[in-house]
Each structure stands twice: as C-alpha cells, then as structure tokens.
Write an enzyme that holds these catalytic residues in place. Structure first.
Site, PDB file in Angstrom:
ATOM      1  N   SER A  84     -11.100  -0.769  -1.089  1.00  0.00           N
ATOM      2  CA  SER A  84     -10.018  -0.800  -0.200  1.00  0.00           C
ATOM      3  C   SER A  84     -10.201  -0.961   1.086  1.00  0.00           C
ATOM      4  O   SER A  84      -9.361  -1.611   1.924  1.00  0.00           O
ATOM      5  CB  SER A  84      -9.169   0.516  -0.520  1.00  0.00           C
ATOM      6  N   HIS A  87      -3.902   6.203   3.241  1.00  0.00           N
ATOM      7  CA  HIS A  87      -4.549   4.894   2.691  1.00  0.00           C
ATOM      8  C   HIS A  87      -3.851   3.662   3.301  1.00  0.00           C
ATOM      9  O   HIS A  87      -4.346   2.779   3.904  1.00  0.00           O
ATOM     10  CB  HIS A  87      -4.591   4.875   1.250  1.00  0.00           C
ATOM     11  N   ASP A 146       0.680  -1.100  -0.049  1.00  0.00           N
ATOM     12  CA  ASP A 146      -0.068   0.055   0.160  1.00  0.00           C
ATOM     13  C   ASP A 146       0.970   1.282   0.055  1.00  0.00           C
ATOM     14  O   ASP A 146       1.999   1.345  -0.690  1.00  0.00           O
ATOM     15  CB  ASP A 146      -0.823  -0.258   1.231  1.00  0.00           C
TER      16      ASP A 146
END
Length: 745
Positions: A535, A208, A144
């Site tokens: 996600s 994220h 990620d």
C-alpha cells in the site's frame, strides 16, 4: 578497540570510530593540484599529544605530501570533542594518509542536506529535482479510506484554483471541506450501513488513505516524525499536484460496489492518475475483479491505474492485482531500519525489530513466559497462552510484567491484560518493523531461547525495553518478505509485478482518529505515522507516474508505464530468490523515467486483441468495450504479442523452448537515433533480436522487432534481459522463463 588500518576508498564512509571497515584499495596515481578533492580525515578522540591539533595535522600532511605540501590544503581541524581535519588530497595521498596508524578513516567530503523521510531521496529523487510548471495541473485520484484535510501535508497555501479540466465535486459536511490542494472528495457506501468508528464523510478515521495520499502528492512538511523517529521532511512525489479523494474503505473493509462507483466518478471527474492500494487475498479473473474492471475503463480515457501488488508474500503466485493494463507494484526496503533493544537483569542485551516509541526510563520489570500465564478460567492452557492468543493470558499474572510470547502477534492480548511490555520470538522474517500498543521487541528463536533460559535460571528474572533506534540498511533495496510474488496465475506469460518501489517503514501523514498501532485503547494520536505494505509502495509509483505525466501530458497510460519499467534500476536475484517474480522490471527510478528514449505503447485495441487471444467470450467483450468489437483473424492476438515492456514465458519441465515475441517501440528520445540491442541470457537459452539495430528518423516513429527464444533451462526460474541503447538512453526489459505452477482449483 584498536582501530586497524582502513583502506582509502574515497567512497567508503565510517560512521563510528569504533567500527573496523575494510574497503577496496585504490591504485596509486599522480594527480595534479587541480584534481585534488576535499576529504575528511577522522582520527578518533581528542588528541593526547601536547602538540596543538592544527600543528599535528600539518605535520601529518607534510609527511604525506612531501614537496607538494601546502598549508592552504588544510581546510579545517576538528579539535574540541574529536580529532580530525578536512583537507584537499589526491587519491595517492589519500592512500598514504589512511595507512597511518593514527588515522581511523578517510572519506570524501560529501554534500549533505537536511534529513528527509528517506524514501524519495533513496530513489535519487531529491526535493530540488527539476519539475515542470504545470505539475499543479496534474490531478491524482486516490481510492482509499479517505483523507485528513487539516494535515499540513495538504496545506493549499500558494495554490490557485483547480485546473479547468476538473469536473468533480466535494462532499462538504459539518466535519469536512476541500481546498485548492484537495480539490475533490466523495465517499461511497452502497449498503448504507455505517459502524461506530466510521465517519460519514470523506474524512479518514483509519489513517491509511491519508498516508497514501500524502506519499503520492503531499506537500513538503519539515520536522515531521513519529515521536522523533524518522525525523525529516515529509513530502510526496508531486507536491504541487492536486488530490481527489474517493473514500471506499470503512471499518469492515472495501466493497467492490463502492470501488467501481469510485472508479466511475474518478474517470469522469478528470483525474490524471488513479492510485488504489487495495486488493483481494487471492487474484481473481480480470473481469471478476472490480479493480481490473475500473482500470480497464480508465485506460480508455488515458488514465493509468497504479495499484498495490498485495501483502501475501513470500509465496509464489500470491500477487492479486494482475491486469496487464494497470501498474502492479511490489514493496521494497529503503536504507533505514528500526531496531529495539531488550536488556535483561543479567546484563545480556538482545536487539529485535519494532517501531517502539515508548521509553521505560531504564526501569527493570519482572519477566514472565506466556506459557506460564494461561487464562485457566477462560478454558485456555499453556499451549495457547505461550503464543499470547486473544484472551489466553491471565491478567492477574501478567499485569505490570514483560511477557515473552512464542509467536509474532499484534500485541493486543498482552496490552489488554495490562502487561508492561512484550518480547515476541519466532522464526519469521525480520525485514519490517511494526508499531504495537505497548513496549515491544520482535526477536528470533535463538535470542528468545536465551531469554527463556535466563528466566528458568532465576526466580527474579527482569528486563526492560528501549525506545527504537534508526540504523542504516546497507542491503536496500530488496523486496520485503510480505510483498506478494508472481507469477500471474491467470496469464503466466504477462510478468507481474511490474516494478518495485519503497514500501517499508514509510513516514507519511496520518489521521489522528487512528492510534499509532491501530489498536483500540492505544492513546497515541499523531499527525505522522510509520507503516509498511505494498500500500505504501503503490503511491510512490503513483507519484512517479504523475511526475512523468507532468512532462508528457499526452502520453498514454501504457507509455507512462513503459517509461517507469524500462528505466528501472535492475535488482539482484541474489537478494531476492524469486527474481522478477519479486521485483518485476526492477526498482523505480523517477529521474530517468521522464526521458526513457523508447516506449512500448499500447491502447484499448491492443488489450482487446489480448483478451480475444485469451479466449474471452465475444459478447462479453462487446459489452466491455461498448462497441461492435469482435474477435476475428485481425482482432486476435497471442499473449506474446501484447506490446508489454517485459517478456515472460511459462513452460513445462524439460520443455524445449521455441517462442517468438513481437514488439513495437516508439521513439520519444532524439529525433534521429540509432539503437543497438543487447541481450543477456543464461547458458542453454539462446535469445535473438531481429533486427538487432533500430534506426529512427523522427520523434513518434514506430519500429517493430521480434525476440526469439530457443533452448532449454534447468531451473524453475531463469532471468535474462534485453536492452536498447543509443549511447544516451538505456531501455531495458526483463526476460523471465519459468516452469508453470499448478493452478489452484
């Protein structure tokens, strides 16, 4: 408002005295004192009678229970700010009491706990769920945007040294170090180009990666929230597991080269599960896709790859991570939604969707329509400014005002133009809330039209926007509109997505280098943030897969995937018209997944046979497998014989169906067990299973069966199912028949 009589279903709960809710009536019955249960009797505001509350309540009980009356059954009276009591009652007595004109509602005295961030509890996976003592040996590899190691979610208090099997390393720098929770961290940038907002280390500047890692394996952190919203305990699916971070995403995206390098390292480092919430806008052929390639090599080392399905929905054939050897996850809602009210100067109120943490203190601001504020000097006219496109608004006209825009956007343009707030309106889906850099509410066209009418009726139109409220979403779980749908465009007879997991309005750890709205200039820097996407669904599935792995460390990736799919809770095509193309096998069920009873296992050779059947080049396959594998009569398989936990068949219009699927199931439940098959099928489709009964005499035993479909269907998507049941385990597989879509050139 006068309260009507509330039907006394003990599973019906009223949240507010002003609500009128009709619940199913219960049949009256005679129940012994020992069968009485504790109920809440809610009666609204403080009693107006001169009679004491306790006396009033006792009189009511005596009237209901008659000769069975006992003052000891009254456990507590509420009397200081509202009226009601706690009492032990039979079902029949509940019905009588609820029929009284003074009673608003009667509901069970349910056991509640401290609030959590909801997603794990919503799946029936509470904090105190049974866990293995070896969970800390599980290593979750996260590909990620990096991680924020100082987050309380990654505190390593109580953790021992990394597992002996760990072979990875940590790229320590002046601004980054690992600990016994984050045991490894690396970053990848093949072209060596870094931009101003990039941090040249595994540290996350985007947010994220921190969010996904903490969702999968973050520790428990109490009192986490986003400015008071979603207050509770933030936690991952396997809070005792270790995390290995592979930073492959930067300010300009995530590159194939870096993804493959990270897969390479993660596999060699000894991770148990790989989680990757990354994808392409459109699907690619398996071996032109870095994620599919990495996942294929991971299975050879016993590592399951969990990946997000994509956010290109709700159109069909939009799912991008489609390889049959990985787990593809769709995003579903949880029983929480965020709504934001807009109050106009005429006292009309409208409720929109957003995550608004700003408090305007009830101050009314002038309203202006975006179409009336074009940036003429920038060569924009009202046809652009009405949508609040970038640079389309005149700052001199919108500064300090609330702007009405005709389409959902990021809020950047009104924010940069100095607006006090934004109301956006269009016909788009309202099933997900987002954060914006200024006060914001997203409404439908009807509400927006009413606001515009009000603005046209006065020269002094004003409005204010309130901070968001949390409300219960009773329709959850359902697949959110943005979640990418099947079918699998390269292999329509392999159902994708595989499963659905929570991916909407998820609170998890965040990088304080990234603003709440991810818009530059937004000065809200927080340790926890609420965001949505497949996600967010992916790490939920990752956490459950790691949980299953902790119980069954020798299980193959396919066995773990099968356990998740065949124990999933069925979802309704009534809520999701795309049926299995929206949610796959259903909604993930962590507790059931550790004891599936049977699994559909598969290994590298099974996928090689599948690829041979798909016509892949022999020399290419040899390179992929690294051995002398060749496609032949023995190493060749149809897609219908791939030992997959779901069944999918693509047909042409009006085709007469005749298809056989061959499968093998492995007994992982009781050593001696008998499973009976059960099939549900729509009219016109005949499904037979042979043999219809499977008798196992030992654990690990494999038994084969065939499933035959015959008939015709009159819809473009038809759903059915197969379930094997031994009285303890219910091993369910979805079946879908669909008319093949024309493939894009």
């Amino acid at each position: 408002m006068m309260a009507s009589k509330i039907s006394p279903d003990p599973f019906c709960l009223l949240l507010l005295s002003s609500l009128i809710i009709t619940c199913p009536l219960l049949g009256s019955s005679t129940v012994s004192q020992d069968d009485r249960k504790s109920y809440i009797v809610y009666m609204g505001d403080r009693p107006k009678s001169e009679l004491s509350a306790s006396s009033l309540h006792l009189n009511m009980l005596q009237e209901v229970t008659g000769s069975n009356f006992s003052s000891k059954s009254l456990l507590h009276s509420f009397k200081r700010t509202f009226n009601g009591f706690v009492v032990k009652l039979s079902e029949g007595e509940v019905e009588k009491l609820a029929a009284m004109s003074s009673v608003v509602s009667v509901f069970p005295n349910r056991k509640k706990k401290l609030h959590t961030t909801r997603s794990w509890d919503f799946m029936g996976f509470p904090q105190e769920v049974q866990r293995t003592t070896v969970e800390s040996n599980i290593i979750v590899g996260v590909l990620d945007s990096g991680i924020w190691p100082e987050s309380e979610s990654f505190n390593d208090a109580g953790f021992g040294p990394p597992p002996i099997k760990w072979k990875g390393s940590c790229q320590v720098s002046s601004n980054f170090s690992c600990n016994n929770k984050i045991i490894g961290a690396k970053y990848y940038r093949s072209d060596g180009i870094f931009y101003q907002s990039d941090v040249k280390s595994p540290r996350d500047s985007n947010g994220h990666g921190t969010h996904t890692a903490s969702t999968a394996a973050g520790g428990s952190v109490s009192m986490a929230s986003l400015y008071g919203l979603a207050m509770g305990t933030a936690r991952g699916g396997v809070p005792s597991a270790r995390i290995a971070v592979y930073k492959v995403c930067w300010s300009d995206g995530c590159w194939d080269a870096d993804i493959l390098a990270a897969f390479d390292d993660a596999i060699a480092d000894g991770v148990d599960i790989i989680s990757i919430s990354i994808g392409f806008p459109e699907p690619r052929d398996y071996f032109n896709d870095s994620i599919a390639i990495g996942a294929f090599h991971a299975i050879k080392y016993g590592i399951l790859t969990s990946n997000s399905g994509g956010n290109e929905g709700p159109g069909l054939a939009t799912i991008s991570n489609i390889s049959p050897w990985s787990l593809s996850v769709a995003a579903s809602t949880i029983d929480r939604k965020f709504l934001t009210k807009v109050l106009l100067g005429n006292n009309k109120t409208y409720e929109g969707v957003s995550i608004n943490t700003f408090d305007l203190q009830n101050v009314m601001y002038p309203l202006i329509y975006g179409g009336d504020a074009p940036n003429i000097t920038g060569n924009f006219n009202s046809s652009y400014s009405r949508f609040c496109f970038l640079n389309s608004l005149d700052p001199a006209l919108v500064k300090g005002k609330i702007v009405l825009c005709d389409a959902l956007g990021s809020g950047r343009e009104p924010f940069f133009a100095g607006a006090a707030g934004v109301v956006m309106q269009d016909e788009g889906a309202k099933d997900v809330a987002k954060s914006f850099p200024l006060p914001f509410s997203y409404l439908g066209t009807r509400e927006g039209g009413n606001i515009l009418s009000y603005m046209n009726s006065t020269s002094n139109a004003t409005a204010t926007i309130y901070k968001s409220n949390e409300e219960n979403d009773t329709s959850a779980p359902r697949v959110v509109s943005f979640s990418s749908r099947g079918p699998n465009v390269f292999t329509p007879d392999v159902l994708k997505p595989d499963i659905a997991a929570p991916g909407v309005d998820i609170l998890a750890a965040w990088s304080p280098l990234s603003p709440v709205s991810e818009v530059e200039g937004d000065d809200r820097m927080v340790p926890y943030n609420i965001i949505s996407g497949t996600s967010m669904a992916c790490p939920h599935a990752t956490g459950v897969a790691a949980y299953v792995k902790s119980y069954h460390p020798t299980w193959s990736p396919a066995a773990i995937k099968s356990a998740l799919m065949t124990t999933a809770s069925p979802m309704s095509a009534g809520l999701d018209n795309d049926a299995e193309f929206a949610y796959g096998a259903g909604h993930i069920n962590p507790v059931r997944a550790i004891n599936p009873g049977l699994v559909y296992d598969a290994g590298p050779i099974d996928y090689i046979k599948f690829l041979c059947g798909q016509g892949y080049n022999r020399s290419a396959l040899r390179m992929i497998t690294g051995d002398n594998s060749i496609c032949s009569d023995t190493i060749n398989g149809t897609v219908w014989d791939l030992n997959y936990p779901s069944f999918s068949l693509s047909i042409s219009h009006s085709e007469v169906i005749s298809r056989v699927f061959n499968r093998v199931v492995t007994n992982v439940g009781s050593a001696t067990s008998i499973y009976k098959s059960g099939v549900t099928a729509p009219p016109g489709l005949k499904i037979q299973v042979k043999p219809a009964i499977l008798s196992f005499s030992s654990l690990g035993q494999n038994l084969s069966f065939s499933l035959t479909m015959e008939g015709t269907v009159d819809s473009s998507i038809v759903s059915a199912s197969l379930a094997w049941d031994d009285g303890v385990h219910h091993v369910r597989s979805p079946i879908i028949v669909h008319v093949a879509l024309k493939r894009k050139p």
